[in-house]
Motif scaffolding. Sequence first.
Motif, PDB file in Angstrom:
ATOM      1  N   PRO A 139    -106.907 -33.130  10.859  1.00  0.00           N
ATOM      2  CA  PRO A 139    -108.023 -34.078  11.022  1.00  0.00           C
ATOM      3  C   PRO A 139    -109.195 -33.742  10.087  1.00  0.00           C
ATOM      4  N   TRP A 140    -108.991 -33.955   8.821  1.00  0.00           N
ATOM      5  CA  TRP A 140    -109.990 -33.577   7.824  1.00  0.00           C
ATOM      6  C   TRP A 140    -111.224 -34.474   7.883  1.00  0.00           C
ATOM      7  N   THR A 141    -112.370 -33.857   7.663  1.00  0.00           N
ATOM      8  CA  THR A 141    -113.610 -34.558   7.337  1.00  0.00           C
ATOM      9  C   THR A 141    -114.169 -33.866   6.104  1.00  0.00           C
ATOM     10  N   VAL A 142    -115.121 -34.501   5.450  1.00  0.00           N
ATOM     11  CA  VAL A 142    -115.716 -33.867   4.273  1.00  0.00           C
ATOM     12  C   VAL A 142    -116.369 -32.546   4.675  1.00  0.00           C
ATOM     13  N   ALA A 143    -116.985 -32.518   5.855  1.00  0.00           N
ATOM     14  CA  ALA A 143    -117.656 -31.301   6.313  1.00  0.00           C
ATOM     15  C   ALA A 143    -116.646 -30.169   6.520  1.00  0.00           C
ATOM     16  N   VAL A 144    -115.524 -30.468   7.165  1.00  0.00           N
ATOM     17  CA  VAL A 144    -114.507 -29.442   7.419  1.00  0.00           C
ATOM     18  C   VAL A 144    -113.911 -28.956   6.102  1.00  0.00           C
ATOM     19  N   LEU A 145    -113.636 -29.881   5.203  1.00  0.00           N
ATOM     20  CA  LEU A 145    -113.067 -29.530   3.912  1.00  0.00           C
ATOM     21  C   LEU A 145    -114.036 -28.671   3.112  1.00  0.00           C
ATOM     22  N   ALA A 146    -115.312 -29.030   3.136  1.00  0.00           N
ATOM     23  CA  ALA A 146    -116.319 -28.257   2.413  1.00  0.00           C
ATOM     24  C   ALA A 146    -116.438 -26.842   2.974  1.00  0.00           C
ATOM     25  N   GLU A 147    -116.348 -26.728   4.305  1.00  0.00           N
ATOM     26  CA  GLU A 147    -116.420 -25.408   4.927  1.00  0.00           C
ATOM     27  C   GLU A 147    -115.248 -24.539   4.501  1.00  0.00           C
ATOM     28  N   LYS A 148    -114.055 -25.111   4.440  1.00  0.00           N
ATOM     29  CA  LYS A 148    -112.875 -24.364   4.014  1.00  0.00           C
ATOM     30  C   LYS A 148    -112.999 -23.905   2.560  1.00  0.00           C
ATOM     31  N   VAL A 149    -113.565 -24.753   1.726  1.00  0.00           N
ATOM     32  CA  VAL A 149    -113.701 -24.427   0.309  1.00  0.00           C
ATOM     33  C   VAL A 149    -114.865 -23.470   0.073  1.00  0.00           C
ATOM     34  N   GLY A 150    -115.844 -23.500   0.974  1.00  0.00           N
ATOM     35  CA  GLY A 150    -116.983 -22.601   0.840  1.00  0.00           C
ATOM     36  C   GLY A 150    -118.143 -23.170   0.048  1.00  0.00           C
ATOM     37  N   VAL A 151    -118.310 -24.497   0.114  1.00  0.00           N
ATOM     38  CA  VAL A 151    -119.426 -25.139  -0.572  1.00  0.00           C
ATOM     39  C   VAL A 151    -120.084 -26.116   0.391  1.00  0.00           C
ATOM     40  N   SER A 152    -121.191 -26.705  -0.036  1.00  0.00           N
ATOM     41  CA  SER A 152    -121.872 -27.674   0.816  1.00  0.00           C
ATOM     42  C   SER A 152    -121.115 -29.003   0.819  1.00  0.00           C
ATOM     43  N   ARG A 153    -121.335 -29.771   1.866  1.00  0.00           N
ATOM     44  CA  ARG A 153    -120.693 -31.082   1.987  1.00  0.00           C
ATOM     45  C   ARG A 153    -121.073 -31.989   0.820  1.00  0.00           C
ATOM     46  N   ALA A 154    -122.362 -31.978   0.479  1.00  0.00           N
ATOM     47  CA  ALA A 154    -122.849 -32.841  -0.600  1.00  0.00           C
ATOM     48  C   ALA A 154    -122.227 -32.455  -1.943  1.00  0.00           C
ATOM     49  N   LEU A 155    -122.131 -31.152  -2.202  1.00  0.00           N
ATOM     50  CA  LEU A 155    -121.563 -30.695  -3.474  1.00  0.00           C
ATOM     51  C   LEU A 155    -120.092 -31.088  -3.572  1.00  0.00           C
ATOM     52  N   LEU A 156    -119.338 -30.886  -2.495  1.00  0.00           N
ATOM     53  CA  LEU A 156    -117.923 -31.227  -2.535  1.00  0.00           C
ATOM     54  C   LEU A 156    -117.729 -32.719  -2.764  1.00  0.00           C
ATOM     55  N   ALA A 157    -118.472 -33.534  -2.007  1.00  0.00           N
ATOM     56  CA  ALA A 157    -118.317 -34.984  -2.137  1.00  0.00           C
ATOM     57  C   ALA A 157    -118.647 -35.445  -3.551  1.00  0.00           C
ATOM     58  N   ARG A 158    -119.722 -34.929  -4.104  1.00  0.00           N
ATOM     59  CA  ARG A 158    -120.133 -35.350  -5.447  1.00  0.00           C
ATOM     60  C   ARG A 158    -119.143 -34.877  -6.509  1.00  0.00           C
ATOM     61  N   ARG A 159    -118.767 -33.605  -6.434  1.00  0.00           N
ATOM     62  CA  ARG A 159    -117.891 -33.041  -7.449  1.00  0.00           C
ATOM     63  C   ARG A 159    -116.483 -33.660  -7.374  1.00  0.00           C
ATOM     64  N   PHE A 160    -115.971 -33.860  -6.174  1.00  0.00           N
ATOM     65  CA  PHE A 160    -114.642 -34.451  -5.989  1.00  0.00           C
ATOM     66  C   PHE A 160    -114.601 -35.850  -6.599  1.00  0.00           C
ATOM     67  N   THR A 161    -115.627 -36.643  -6.322  1.00  0.00           N
ATOM     68  CA  THR A 161    -115.671 -38.016  -6.841  1.00  0.00           C
ATOM     69  C   THR A 161    -115.773 -38.025  -8.356  1.00  0.00           C
ATOM     70  N   GLU A 162    -116.563 -37.110  -8.918  1.00  0.00           N
ATOM     71  CA  GLU A 162    -116.717 -37.037 -10.374  1.00  0.00           C
ATOM     72  C   GLU A 162    -115.396 -36.688 -11.061  1.00  0.00           C
ATOM     73  N   VAL A 163    -114.670 -35.722 -10.513  1.00  0.00           N
ATOM     74  CA  VAL A 163    -113.481 -35.200 -11.184  1.00  0.00           C
ATOM     75  C   VAL A 163    -112.242 -36.060 -10.912  1.00  0.00           C
ATOM     76  N   VAL A 164    -112.039 -36.438  -9.659  1.00  0.00           N
ATOM     77  CA  VAL A 164    -110.829 -37.157  -9.275  1.00  0.00           C
ATOM     78  C   VAL A 164    -110.971 -38.661  -9.476  1.00  0.00           C
ATOM     79  N   GLY A 165    -112.181 -39.169  -9.322  1.00  0.00           N
ATOM     80  CA  GLY A 165    -112.408 -40.597  -9.503  1.00  0.00           C
ATOM     81  C   GLY A 165    -112.535 -41.377  -8.216  1.00  0.00           C
ATOM     82  N   GLU A 166    -112.439 -40.701  -7.079  1.00  0.00           N
ATOM     83  CA  GLU A 166    -112.640 -41.336  -5.781  1.00  0.00           C
ATOM     84  C   GLU A 166    -113.070 -40.266  -4.780  1.00  0.00           C
TER      85      GLU A 166
END
Length: 333
Positions: A247-274
């Motif tokens: 049951p992934w959320t951006v917050a859970v995913l960011a916690e697993k990766v070790g970064v902030s929610r905002a950073l993950l969302a922004r960087r993921f969208t920039e690199v992957v395209g969505e």
Amino acid sequence: MRISQSGVPADAPWPSIADACVIVYGVDALTALLDGPRARGAFLLRSVLTPPWSLRVRDEAPLALVAMVRGEATYIPDDGTPRTIGPGDVMVIRGPGHYTVADPPGTDPQIVIHPGQRCTTPDGRDLADVMHLGVRTWGTDADGPTLVITGAYELAGEVGRRLLGALPDAIVVREEGPLVELLAQEIAKDRAGQEAVLDRLLDLMLISALRGWLDRAGEGAPGWYRAQADPVVGPALTLLHHNPAHPWTVAVLAEKVGVSRALLARRFTEVVGEPPMAYLTGWRLALAADLLLEPGATLGAVARRVGYGGAFALSAAFKRVRGVSPQQHRGQS
């Protein structure tokens, strides 16, 4: 229920050694996406030809490979740029467009390949018996200077389509290893289990060619592939591919990766395209589209394997994103 690259169900039995390795080490994006187009009784043919020759290909296969053993050939798409290949070259052609393969280019087609790999003259005369030269071998001359191997995947998995949709109509890669020669040797054999051997060799050639192209594509490679090297997005993609049912959320995913929610969302969208959750939805539904075609698969079981609470939730998401219901998808396939 078997543990697979699509996730680990809670009620799964003890995993095999191979499955355990997947669980421990995770699944990279290319491995996960290549799990779709897997040969099962794929069309495979050895052609021996003497120039001038020309094949008109109208089989509309979703994916085809052309491997030159000796001689050369020019690929001429109806829409696109011609490409010439020589010994050791492997061309991956994304269907279903029509094209011509000839030597020299400009030669009028002598043979037309139709859906179902039926071969005729341009005026419709069947050539199956006329050009038969042995086991999985046909052509114009048994001693011809041109030897080309062609393979076609009649069906491409939905997961594979996510990869193939990012490719140009045709790519050419020089196969430095023994695969072309090995396939040329094995294709003419008639032994027990030979079809399975040839299917696996064709898969290896496809994977080798795609990996070679992606490695050299640089900025032309799809975002999900470039993202594997990104210190933020790479680990996030591995988590999503490894266990899409979580049951992934951006917050859970960011916690697993070790970064902030905002950073993950922004960087993921920039690199992957969505955004991350849009990517996850597409990935889950692509997996579901493949799983729905497995014999005996129920909508509820597939829903649980890809992270939906039940058949209704999966059906609604499938219809919303893909435009057809799971039942319609099964019927169309």
